[in-house]
Motif scaffolding. Structure first.
Motif, PDB file in Angstrom:
ATOM      1  N   ASP A  97       0.817  -1.215   0.000  1.00 52.71           N
ATOM      2  CA  ASP A  97       0.000   0.000   0.000  1.00 52.71           C
ATOM      3  C   ASP A  97       0.854   1.270   0.000  1.00 52.71           C
ATOM      4  N   ASP A  98       2.138   1.156   0.335  1.00 48.00           N
ATOM      5  CA  ASP A  98       3.039   2.316   0.345  1.00 48.00           C
ATOM      6  C   ASP A  98       3.840   2.439  -0.950  1.00 48.00           C
ATOM      7  N   MET A  99       3.750   1.439  -1.818  1.00 44.48           N
ATOM      8  CA  MET A  99       4.587   1.436  -3.017  1.00 44.48           C
ATOM      9  C   MET A  99       4.236   2.546  -4.002  1.00 44.48           C
ATOM     10  N   SER A 100       2.968   2.935  -4.126  1.00 40.89           N
ATOM     11  CA  SER A 100       2.639   4.028  -5.051  1.00 40.89           C
ATOM     12  C   SER A 100       3.280   5.326  -4.572  1.00 40.89           C
ATOM     13  N   THR A 101       3.303   5.531  -3.261  1.00 43.35           N
ATOM     14  CA  THR A 101       3.984   6.702  -2.688  1.00 43.35           C
ATOM     15  C   THR A 101       5.471   6.657  -3.022  1.00 43.35           C
ATOM     16  N   VAL A 102       6.079   5.484  -2.870  1.00 45.92           N
ATOM     17  CA  VAL A 102       7.515   5.324  -3.138  1.00 45.92           C
ATOM     18  C   VAL A 102       7.816   5.583  -4.610  1.00 45.92           C
ATOM     19  N   ARG A 103       7.032   5.003  -5.513  1.00 46.61           N
ATOM     20  CA  ARG A 103       7.282   5.196  -6.947  1.00 46.61           C
ATOM     21  C   ARG A 103       7.174   6.670  -7.332  1.00 46.61           C
ATOM     22  N   ASP A 112      13.920  16.053  -9.957  1.00 46.57           N
ATOM     23  CA  ASP A 112      14.318  17.322  -9.332  1.00 46.57           C
ATOM     24  C   ASP A 112      15.722  17.302  -8.728  1.00 46.57           C
ATOM     25  N   GLY A 113      16.340  16.120  -8.651  1.00 46.98           N
ATOM     26  CA  GLY A 113      17.685  16.022  -8.082  1.00 46.98           C
ATOM     27  C   GLY A 113      17.733  16.303  -6.589  1.00 46.98           C
ATOM     28  N   VAL A 114      16.704  15.851  -5.888  1.00 49.53           N
ATOM     29  CA  VAL A 114      16.618  16.094  -4.446  1.00 49.53           C
ATOM     30  C   VAL A 114      16.420  14.778  -3.691  1.00 49.53           C
ATOM     31  N   GLY A 115      16.524  14.848  -2.392  1.00 45.34           N
ATOM     32  CA  GLY A 115      16.265  13.696  -1.535  1.00 45.34           C
ATOM     33  C   GLY A 115      14.956  13.892  -0.793  1.00 45.34           C
ATOM     34  N   TRP A 116      14.836  13.256   0.371  1.00 48.54           N
ATOM     35  CA  TRP A 116      13.624  13.388   1.177  1.00 48.54           C
ATOM     36  C   TRP A 116      14.000  13.382   2.653  1.00 48.54           C
ATOM     37  N   ALA A 117      13.042  13.826   3.470  1.00 51.31           N
ATOM     38  CA  ALA A 117      13.262  13.870   4.913  1.00 51.31           C
ATOM     39  C   ALA A 117      12.004  13.414   5.635  1.00 51.31           C
ATOM     40  N   ASN A 118      12.202  12.660   6.699  1.00 53.65           N
ATOM     41  CA  ASN A 118      11.125  12.220   7.599  1.00 53.65           C
ATOM     42  C   ASN A 118       9.999  11.468   6.887  1.00 53.65           C
ATOM     43  N   LEU A 119      10.352  10.707   5.884  1.00 54.42           N
ATOM     44  CA  LEU A 119       9.374   9.886   5.160  1.00 54.42           C
ATOM     45  C   LEU A 119       9.124   8.617   5.971  1.00 54.42           C
ATOM     46  N   VAL A 120       7.870   8.377   6.325  1.00 55.58           N
ATOM     47  CA  VAL A 120       7.524   7.187   7.103  1.00 55.58           C
ATOM     48  C   VAL A 120       6.866   6.175   6.178  1.00 55.58           C
ATOM     49  N   LEU A 121       7.456   4.968   6.153  1.00 50.42           N
ATOM     50  CA  LEU A 121       6.935   3.873   5.341  1.00 50.42           C
ATOM     51  C   LEU A 121       6.842   2.617   6.188  1.00 50.42           C
ATOM     52  N   ARG A 122       5.950   1.733   5.782  1.00 53.57           N
ATOM     53  CA  ARG A 122       5.838   0.427   6.433  1.00 53.57           C
ATOM     54  C   ARG A 122       6.696  -0.573   5.682  1.00 53.57           C
ATOM     55  N   TRP A 123       7.551  -1.256   6.405  1.00 53.67           N
ATOM     56  CA  TRP A 123       8.437  -2.276   5.847  1.00 53.67           C
ATOM     57  C   TRP A 123       8.062  -3.622   6.437  1.00 53.67           C
ATOM     58  N   ARG A 124       8.197  -4.668   5.627  1.00 57.68           N
ATOM     59  CA  ARG A 124       7.934  -6.027   6.099  1.00 57.68           C
ATOM     60  C   ARG A 124       9.198  -6.601   6.737  1.00 57.68           C
ATOM     61  N   HIS A 125       9.080  -6.983   7.984  1.00 59.47           N
ATOM     62  CA  HIS A 125      10.165  -7.691   8.668  1.00 59.47           C
ATOM     63  C   HIS A 125      10.219  -9.102   8.089  1.00 59.47           C
ATOM     64  N   LYS A 126      11.352  -9.733   8.187  1.00 57.47           N
ATOM     65  CA  LYS A 126      11.498 -11.091   7.674  1.00 57.47           C
ATOM     66  C   LYS A 126      10.502 -12.056   8.326  1.00 57.47           C
TER      67      LYS A 126
END
Length: 176
Positions: A97-103, A112-126
């Motif tokens: 559900d977070d992949m569209s935001t990531v893409r 734009d040649g920039v980075g990001w700050a304080n981006l919160v995403l859900r990651w799957r633990h192993k």
């Protein structure tokens, strides 16, 4: 003459001098270069030590989203060994559900040649559970200024997110 030691680059050549064999030598003082190399080596060792012992996940990825570097913190944070992260696409680990935001973000940041700050995403633990990671990154640029990837660090804020959700569920205001 004063007894100090210096580094030298010595080049020799067999030559003729007054009709007799001789050796021609060129000596270049490279002491400053060697001192700079030693200082750089000490600095690299210090950075490697900091990165390898950091509890934050320090990473790099190419512009296609494949991890190219990771410090060992990822194993504690997400349960994956380095070889299970490096070379793999972020889409294998980020909640679908977070992949569209990531893409969208990657596309905009590359353009734009920039980075990001304080981006919160859900990651799957192993182990299958979800972890909330807060990410900060900078672009990696080639010599012409084109973005070739990103490097950054993530920290696990899962406990904070759970506490915020519990407060929300209890009807109390959540301040940040």
């Amino acid at each position: 003459k004063d007894g100090s030691v210096y580094w030298a680059d010595v080049h020799t050549n067999v030559a003729q001098y007054l009709g007799k064999p001789a050796i021609q030598m060129f000596v270049v003082d490279i002491t400053q270069r060697k001192k700079a190399e030693e200082a750089l080596s000490r600095s690299e060792d210090r950075i490697k030590s900091i990165v390898s012992t950091s509890q934050e996940w320090i990473w790099a990825m190419d512009s296609g989203g494949h991890h190219t570097f990771s410090n060992p913190a990822v194993e504690k944070m997400l349960g994956y060994r380095l070889d299970e992260i490096i070379g793999h696409d972020v889409s294998q680990f980020i909640h679908e559900d977070d992949m569209s935001t990531v893409r969208h973000l990657l596309s905009r940041c590359i353009k734009d040649g920039v980075g990001w700050a304080n981006l919160v995403l859900r990651w799957r633990h192993k182990d299958g559970s979800l972890r909330y990671l807060e990410s900060n990154a900078m672009p990696i640029l080639d010599s012409t200024g084109v973005v070739t990837g990103f490097q950054g660090s993530d920290r696990d804020i899962t406990e904070r997110k759970k506490a915020e959700e519990a407060l929300r569920a209890s009807g109390k205001a959540v301040e940040r």
